[in-house]
Structures are given as C-alpha cells and as structure tokens.
Scaffold this motif. Structure first.
Motif, mmCIF file in Angstrom:
data_model
loop_
_atom_site.group_PDB
_atom_site.id
_atom_site.type_symbol
_atom_site.label_atom_id
_atom_site.label_comp_id
_atom_site.label_asym_id
_atom_site.label_seq_id
_atom_site.Cartn_x
_atom_site.Cartn_y
_atom_site.Cartn_z
ATOM 1 N N SER A 13 7.127 40.648 24.579
ATOM 2 C CA SER A 13 8.259 40.904 24.820
ATOM 3 C C SER A 13 9.365 39.910 23.860
ATOM 4 O O SER A 13 10.262 40.373 23.313
ATOM 5 C CB SER A 13 8.858 40.793 26.267
ATOM 6 O OG SER A 13 8.032 41.521 26.836
ATOM 7 N N ALA A 14 8.889 38.750 23.905
ATOM 8 C CA ALA A 14 9.748 37.618 23.008
ATOM 9 C C ALA A 14 9.528 37.801 21.433
ATOM 10 O O ALA A 14 10.779 38.045 20.745
ATOM 11 C CB ALA A 14 9.236 36.252 23.176
ATOM 12 N N GLY A 15 8.423 38.610 20.719
ATOM 13 C CA GLY A 15 8.208 38.947 19.670
ATOM 14 C C GLY A 15 9.034 40.216 19.431
ATOM 15 O O GLY A 15 9.753 40.355 18.320
ATOM 16 N N ALA A 16 9.435 41.128 20.269
ATOM 17 C CA ALA A 16 10.094 42.279 20.323
ATOM 18 C C ALA A 16 11.491 41.927 20.027
ATOM 19 O O ALA A 16 12.291 42.876 19.528
ATOM 20 C CB ALA A 16 9.811 43.286 21.295
ATOM 21 N N GLN A 17 11.948 40.804 20.476
ATOM 22 C CA GLN A 17 13.508 40.456 20.434
ATOM 23 C C GLN A 17 13.722 39.634 19.063
ATOM 24 O O GLN A 17 14.922 39.496 18.925
ATOM 25 C CB GLN A 17 14.035 39.661 21.802
ATOM 26 C CG GLN A 17 13.585 40.542 23.066
ATOM 27 C CD GLN A 17 14.027 39.725 24.246
ATOM 28 O OE1 GLN A 17 14.565 38.597 23.970
ATOM 29 N NE2 GLN A 17 13.288 40.271 25.301
ATOM 30 N N ARG A 18 12.872 39.416 18.181
ATOM 31 C CA ARG A 18 12.939 38.461 17.075
ATOM 32 C C ARG A 18 12.942 39.312 15.940
ATOM 33 O O ARG A 18 12.432 40.275 15.817
ATOM 34 C CB ARG A 18 11.978 37.508 16.926
ATOM 35 C CG ARG A 18 11.820 36.558 18.184
ATOM 36 C CD ARG A 18 11.091 35.404 18.074
ATOM 37 N NE ARG A 18 10.849 34.248 19.305
ATOM 38 C CZ ARG A 18 9.741 34.133 19.834
ATOM 39 N NH1 ARG A 18 8.756 34.980 19.528
ATOM 40 N NH2 ARG A 18 9.783 33.551 20.975
ATOM 41 N N PRO A 19 13.783 38.574 14.821
ATOM 42 C CA PRO A 19 13.800 39.498 13.708
ATOM 43 C C PRO A 19 12.329 39.612 13.209
ATOM 44 O O PRO A 19 11.504 38.846 13.218
ATOM 45 C CB PRO A 19 14.701 38.643 12.552
ATOM 46 C CG PRO A 19 15.519 37.751 13.705
ATOM 47 C CD PRO A 19 14.736 37.588 14.996
ATOM 48 N N ILE A 22 8.379 38.724 14.752
ATOM 49 C CA ILE A 22 7.648 37.346 14.784
ATOM 50 C C ILE A 22 7.470 36.989 16.140
ATOM 51 O O ILE A 22 8.277 36.778 17.191
ATOM 52 C CB ILE A 22 8.489 36.379 14.085
ATOM 53 C CG1 ILE A 22 8.827 36.758 12.595
ATOM 54 C CG2 ILE A 22 7.656 35.074 13.991
ATOM 55 C CD1 ILE A 22 7.754 36.510 11.584
ATOM 56 N N ALA A 23 6.015 36.711 16.453
ATOM 57 C CA ALA A 23 5.664 36.618 18.002
ATOM 58 C C ALA A 23 5.689 34.975 18.036
ATOM 59 O O ALA A 23 5.396 34.578 19.439
ATOM 60 C CB ALA A 23 4.228 37.128 18.043
ATOM 61 N N LEU A 24 5.977 34.029 17.090
ATOM 62 C CA LEU A 24 6.166 32.700 17.389
ATOM 63 C C LEU A 24 7.324 32.138 17.608
ATOM 64 O O LEU A 24 8.449 32.773 16.973
ATOM 65 C CB LEU A 24 5.392 32.074 16.251
ATOM 66 C CG LEU A 24 3.907 32.397 15.991
ATOM 67 C CD1 LEU A 24 3.426 31.607 14.628
ATOM 68 C CD2 LEU A 24 3.112 31.800 17.001
ATOM 69 N N PRO A 25 7.683 30.982 18.336
ATOM 70 C CA PRO A 25 6.904 30.456 19.039
ATOM 71 C C PRO A 25 6.090 30.905 20.167
ATOM 72 O O PRO A 25 6.713 31.882 20.968
ATOM 73 C CB PRO A 25 7.436 29.120 19.211
ATOM 74 C CG PRO A 25 9.149 29.443 19.476
ATOM 75 C CD PRO A 25 9.235 30.786 18.402
#
Length: 184
Positions: A13-19, A22-25
């Motif tokens: 879910s966090a990765g889906a919200q980033r450009p 990207i799954a990190l951090p």
C-alpha cells in the motif's frame, strides 16, 4: 490466491502511493532478518521486484551490489492487484499528482510601451548602443539608477543579454547583444 499478511499489505500500500511504486522505506520496526524474509517472500510471489536504484534521484537502497551500485524495491502490477488496486489507476493518479506538483512555467514579464524602461531598451537595441550619459540625458535618471535598471530589470528580470565596452569619448557603451525575447 495467497492471503497477504499485515506487513505485506502495508509495504504494498505504501509503495502504491509513491512515485514509480518504490516500496522503500519499509515500515518502522521491520529490519534485519525479518525484513529480508518478508521481502524475499514478496519477490517469490511476484509482488515486489528488485531493480537498479537511480542514485541521482536519491532512490532508497535495498541492498548494495558491490560495484558502487545498488538496488531498490518496486511494487509490481501483481503486487498492486494483490491489494485490490488496478495498476492503470495507480499510474494515472501518480501522473496527475506529478503534474499538479510541477511548478508552473514562469511567465517572462514584458515592459509596457511608452515607459522609461521601454525607452532604455530601444536605446540599447540601436547598433551604436547607448552610453550612461546619453541614457541619463534621455530618461532624467541618475547614473546609478541607469546601471541598476540595466542590471536588475533588464538582465535579471527580463533576461536580456547586455554587453558593455569602453569607447573613447563616450565612456561605457551598453547594447543588447542577443534578443531572446520581444521585450518591447
């Protein structure tokens, strides 16, 4: 279909919200062997992919490859589907977000006609240019005001390229060298 753990859901879910997804951090508290195990399982399921990190864009590193490069983790289309998100929707939302956060292009100011600034520009466009004393006589400004207008308004704000040379009998003569815009 494999059921996601809470940690896997958070990572995807966090990765889906980033450009660029990207799954990190990784989430706080997930480090060391636990992080390696979670990421390895997610790679096996095809939800994450290890790709070369673009260090110029300061992408976070998952691991170093030993040759001065590193890899980062990206949520795959399968990972997005696993959390119930259509990959096309994510790409569209990211594109809209990037477009919205992009600063609008600065509009170059243009001087009004009939002003002293327009008069100054016209004098500097002449093939013979204009000396400070000639500009002072024409505009009624003091010499320091003329130099300030050339440096501030014309060079910095309007972006005009103005050169100067010493001419015997006239002093410093200024002229517009290249006209990148119609500033009249």
């Amino acid at each position: 279909m494999t059921k996601l753990t809470e940690t896997q859901t958070i990572i995807l879910s966090a990765g889906a919200q980033r450009p660029e997804n990207i799954a990190l951090p990784l989430p706080k508290g997930l480090a060391g062997a636990a992080a390696k195990m979670a990421v390895t399982k997610m790679i096996e399921h095809g939800w994450l992919q290890e790709v070369d990190a673009n260090l110029r864009r300061n992408e976070p590193l998952w691991r170093e490859t030993g040759d001065g490069h590193g890899t980062t983790l990206v949520v795959t289309d399968a990972g997005l589907l696993a959390i119930g998100i259509e990959p096309v929707v994510v790409k569209t939302v990211v594109a809209i977000h990037q477009h919205a956060t992009k600063a609008p292009e600065a509009r170059q100011p243009t001087p009004r006609t009939g002003t002293k600034q327009a008069m100054l520009i016209a004098m500097l466009r002449r093939p013979e240019g204009a000396a400070i004393s000639e500009i002072v006589a024409e505009t009624g400004w003091q010499a320091h005001t003329v130099r300030g207008a050339i440096s501030g308004a014309l060079k910095k704000k309007l972006g005009l390229h103005i050169g100067s040379e010493r001419v015997t009998g006239r002093g410093s003569v200024y002229r517009i060298e290249s006209d990148d815009q119609n500033a009249e």
